[in-house]
Design a protein around this motif. Structure first.
Motif, PDB file in Angstrom:
ATOM      1  N   MET A   1      -7.328   2.544 -10.935  1.00 35.04           N
ATOM      2  CA  MET A   1      -6.531   2.952  -9.771  1.00 35.04           C
ATOM      3  C   MET A   1      -5.635   4.133 -10.114  1.00 35.04           C
ATOM      4  O   MET A   1      -5.454   5.046  -9.331  1.00 35.04           O
ATOM      5  CB  MET A   1      -5.674   1.785  -9.293  1.00 35.04           C
TER       6      MET A   1
ATOM      7  N   GLY B   1       1.864  -5.438  -3.178  1.00 40.72           N
ATOM      8  CA  GLY B   1       0.639  -4.864  -3.738  1.00 40.72           C
ATOM      9  C   GLY B   1       0.875  -3.409  -4.089  1.00 40.72           C
ATOM     10  O   GLY B   1       0.065  -2.543  -3.787  1.00 40.72           O
TER      11      GLY B   1
ATOM     12  N   GLY C   1       0.751  -1.772  -6.783  1.00 39.96           N
ATOM     13  CA  GLY C   1      -0.197  -1.136  -7.697  1.00 39.96           C
ATOM     14  C   GLY C   1       0.494  -0.062  -8.518  1.00 39.96           C
ATOM     15  O   GLY C   1       1.635  -0.225  -8.961  1.00 39.96           O
TER      16      GLY C   1
ATOM     17  N   PRO D   1       1.489   4.834  -5.606  1.00 40.55           N
ATOM     18  CA  PRO D   1       1.280   6.190  -5.085  1.00 40.55           C
ATOM     19  C   PRO D   1       2.167   6.505  -3.880  1.00 40.55           C
ATOM     20  O   PRO D   1       2.385   7.672  -3.571  1.00 40.55           O
ATOM     21  CB  PRO D   1      -0.208   6.189  -4.681  1.00 40.55           C
TER      22      PRO D   1
ATOM     23  N   ASP E   1       3.652  -7.146  -7.088  1.00 41.85           N
ATOM     24  CA  ASP E   1       2.210  -7.102  -7.338  1.00 41.85           C
ATOM     25  C   ASP E   1       1.834  -8.338  -8.136  1.00 41.85           C
ATOM     26  O   ASP E   1       2.605  -8.789  -8.990  1.00 41.85           O
ATOM     27  CB  ASP E   1       1.823  -5.830  -8.111  1.00 41.85           C
ATOM     28  N   CYS E   2       0.646  -8.879  -7.837  1.00 40.31           N
ATOM     29  CA  CYS E   2       0.211 -10.069  -8.574  1.00 40.31           C
ATOM     30  C   CYS E   2      -0.275  -9.703  -9.973  1.00 40.31           C
ATOM     31  O   CYS E   2      -0.408 -10.565 -10.831  1.00 40.31           O
ATOM     32  CB  CYS E   2      -0.877 -10.808  -7.799  1.00 40.31           C
TER      33      CYS E   2
ATOM     34  N   GLY F   1       4.262 -11.248  -8.328  1.00 47.56           N
ATOM     35  CA  GLY F   1       4.205 -12.302  -7.313  1.00 47.56           C
ATOM     36  C   GLY F   1       3.070 -12.046  -6.351  1.00 47.56           C
ATOM     37  O   GLY F   1       2.452 -10.977  -6.362  1.00 47.56           O
ATOM     38  N   ARG F   2       2.834 -13.023  -5.493  1.00 49.53           N
ATOM     39  CA  ARG F   2       1.720 -12.925  -4.560  1.00 49.53           C
ATOM     40  C   ARG F   2       2.230 -12.648  -3.154  1.00 49.53           C
ATOM     41  O   ARG F   2       3.267 -13.173  -2.733  1.00 49.53           O
ATOM     42  CB  ARG F   2       0.897 -14.220  -4.550  1.00 49.53           C
ATOM     43  N   ALA F   3       1.451 -11.869  -2.430  1.00 50.35           N
ATOM     44  CA  ALA F   3       1.788 -11.552  -1.044  1.00 50.35           C
ATOM     45  C   ALA F   3       1.935 -12.821  -0.216  1.00 50.35           C
ATOM     46  O   ALA F   3       2.730 -12.871   0.724  1.00 50.35           O
ATOM     47  CB  ALA F   3       0.685 -10.670  -0.451  1.00 50.35           C
ATOM     48  N   GLU F   4       1.178 -13.847  -0.577  1.00 53.05           N
ATOM     49  CA  GLU F   4       1.159 -15.083   0.218  1.00 53.05           C
ATOM     50  C   GLU F   4       2.373 -15.967  -0.050  1.00 53.05           C
ATOM     51  O   GLU F   4       2.573 -16.967   0.656  1.00 53.05           O
ATOM     52  CB  GLU F   4      -0.111 -15.895  -0.090  1.00 53.05           C
TER      53      GLU F   4
ATOM     54  N   THR G   1      -0.243  -1.050   1.738  1.00 50.39           N
ATOM     55  CA  THR G   1      -1.348  -0.113   1.928  1.00 50.39           C
ATOM     56  C   THR G   1      -2.484  -0.513   0.985  1.00 50.39           C
ATOM     57  O   THR G   1      -2.272  -0.704  -0.204  1.00 50.39           O
ATOM     58  CB  THR G   1      -0.932   1.361   1.668  1.00 50.39           C
ATOM     59  N   HIS G   2      -3.656  -0.653   1.559  1.00 53.82           N
ATOM     60  CA  HIS G   2      -4.857  -1.047   0.808  1.00 53.82           C
ATOM     61  C   HIS G   2      -4.619  -2.333   0.011  1.00 53.82           C
ATOM     62  O   HIS G   2      -4.960  -2.416  -1.173  1.00 53.82           O
ATOM     63  CB  HIS G   2      -5.340   0.097  -0.077  1.00 53.82           C
TER      64      HIS G   2
HETATM   65  C1  LIG Z   1      -6.189  -1.315  -4.036  1.00 54.35           C
HETATM   66  S1  LIG Z   1      -4.653  -1.590  -4.819  1.00 54.35           S
HETATM   67  C2  LIG Z   1      -3.549  -0.702  -3.735  1.00 54.35           C
HETATM   68  C3  LIG Z   1      -2.345  -0.218  -4.440  1.00 54.35           C
HETATM   69  C4  LIG Z   1      -1.396   0.619  -3.571  1.00 54.35           C
HETATM   70  N1  LIG Z   1      -0.769  -0.204  -2.557  1.00 54.35           N
HETATM   71  C5  LIG Z   1      -2.111   1.794  -2.957  1.00 54.35           C
HETATM   72  O1  LIG Z   1      -2.024   1.985  -1.746  1.00 54.35           O
HETATM   73  O2  LIG Z   1      -2.763   2.539  -3.710  1.00 54.35           O
HETATM   74  C6  LIG Z   1      -4.283  -3.282  -4.391  1.00 54.35           C
HETATM   75  C7  LIG Z   1      -3.091  -3.818  -5.159  1.00 54.35           C
HETATM   76  O3  LIG Z   1      -2.720  -5.057  -4.555  1.00 54.35           O
HETATM   77  C8  LIG Z   1      -2.532  -6.022  -5.577  1.00 54.35           C
HETATM   78  N2  LIG Z   1      -2.831  -7.328  -4.970  1.00 54.35           N
HETATM   79  C9  LIG Z   1      -4.027  -7.811  -4.601  1.00 54.35           C
HETATM   80  N3  LIG Z   1      -3.915  -9.039  -4.061  1.00 54.35           N
HETATM   81  C10 LIG Z   1      -2.584  -9.327  -4.090  1.00 54.35           C
HETATM   82  C11 LIG Z   1      -1.819 -10.452  -3.672  1.00 54.35           C
HETATM   83  N4  LIG Z   1      -2.395 -11.511  -3.110  1.00 54.35           N
HETATM   84  N5  LIG Z   1      -0.495 -10.414  -3.850  1.00 54.35           N
HETATM   85  C12 LIG Z   1       0.109  -9.335  -4.433  1.00 54.35           C
HETATM   86  N6  LIG Z   1      -0.561  -8.254  -4.846  1.00 54.35           N
HETATM   87  C13 LIG Z   1      -1.892  -8.233  -4.674  1.00 54.35           C
HETATM   88  C14 LIG Z   1      -3.472  -5.619  -6.694  1.00 54.35           C
HETATM   89  O4  LIG Z   1      -3.071  -6.134  -7.947  1.00 54.35           O
HETATM   90  C15 LIG Z   1      -3.392  -4.103  -6.626  1.00 54.35           C
HETATM   91  O5  LIG Z   1      -2.362  -3.595  -7.425  1.00 54.35           O
END
Ligand SMILES: C[S@@+](CC[C@H](N)C(=O)[O-])C[C@H]1O[C@@H](n2cnc3c(N)ncnc32)[C@H](O)[C@@H]1O
Length: 199
Positions: free
Chosen positions: A1, A31, A33, A36, A52-53, A79-82, A97-98
């Motif tokens: 990423m 999330g 990541g 960005p 971020d998880c 941590g988790r989004a949920e 985002t994403h």
């Molecule tokens: C595709 S990346 C996107 C990163 C950034 N938001 C962007 O727009 O580039 C997805 C990110 O979400 C995190 N992620 C995925 N599932 C998640 C969850 N349930 N809770 C928290 N973070 C999560 C991943 O570890 C990763 O860093």
């Protein structure tokens, strides 16, 4: 990423600048990541909580904050989004985002985003989504979804994310659907939705 992300970011820049411009106060980015987005809003907000998880992302997020001269504003949480480890009504804005393409439970992640927002708080999103049913791209998305999940660490290209956001109990949802110009198999992540909802 960290390596690929910046090569794709230009495609979203105008929309992100517009979506992030009104952000103020405490922003929770779920999330995050490699962060960005951070440089696009760091200067006009007070506090940034990156969740971020995957704790391996934190180092990259910290580098992004340092580059944006905003390291002092950033707090990182694994941590988790949920199940956001944050107080009710503690955020002026939540950004994803994403991410909703990958979370295990979109409804729960959105309920959590709404819970941590202050009344009137802003939920900002930009996500790749399922193409409309009946389009060839919709069929292709379903055919390639297992590969997308495998290579994308659980990502799905078949989610009707806007409908889930609209059903999540926000008072308003403003959204724009758009399609990236992508050829080849990666076209499965071309359809997008971006916008803002208010608690
Ligand atoms: C595709 S990346 C996107 C990163 C950034 N938001 C962007 O727009 O580039 C997805 C990110 O979400 C995190 N992620 C995925 N599932 C998640 C969850 N349930 N809770 C928290 N973070 C999560 C991943 O570890 C990763 O860093």
């Amino acid at each position: 990423m960290w390596k690929i992300g910046p090569k794709a970011e230009w495609r979203f820049l105008d929309r992100k600048l517009k979506l992030f411009e009104p952000l103020r106060g405490t922003v929770v980015e779920v999330g995050m990541g490699p962060a960005p987005n951070l440089k696009l809003y760091a200067q006009h907000v007070d506090r940034i909580i990156g969740v971020d998880c995957n704790a391996a992302m934190h180092g990259y997020a910290r580098q992004a904050a340092e580059a944006a001269h905003a390291a002092d504003k950033l707090r990182l949480i694994t941590g988790r989004a949920e199940a956001l480890p944050l107080e009710d009504g503690s955020a002026d804005a939540v950004v994803m985002t994403h991410v909703l393409c990958t979370v295990g439970d979109q409804q729960q992640a959105l309920a959590e985003a709404r819970r941590v927002l202050k009344p009137g708080g802003r939920f900002v999103f930009l996500e790749h989504v399922a193409a409309p049913q009946g389009q060839w791209l919709h069929t292709l998305q379903h055919a390639l979804n297992p590969a997308v999940g495998f290579f994308g660490h659980g990502c799905s290209c078949c989610r009707n994310t806007l409908a889930t956001i609209q059903a999540a109990g926000f008072t308003t949802v403003d959204a724009e659907e758009f399609t990236l110009q992508i050829r080849g198999p990666l076209a499965v992540i071309a359809p997008h939705v971006a916008g803002a909802a208010r608690k």
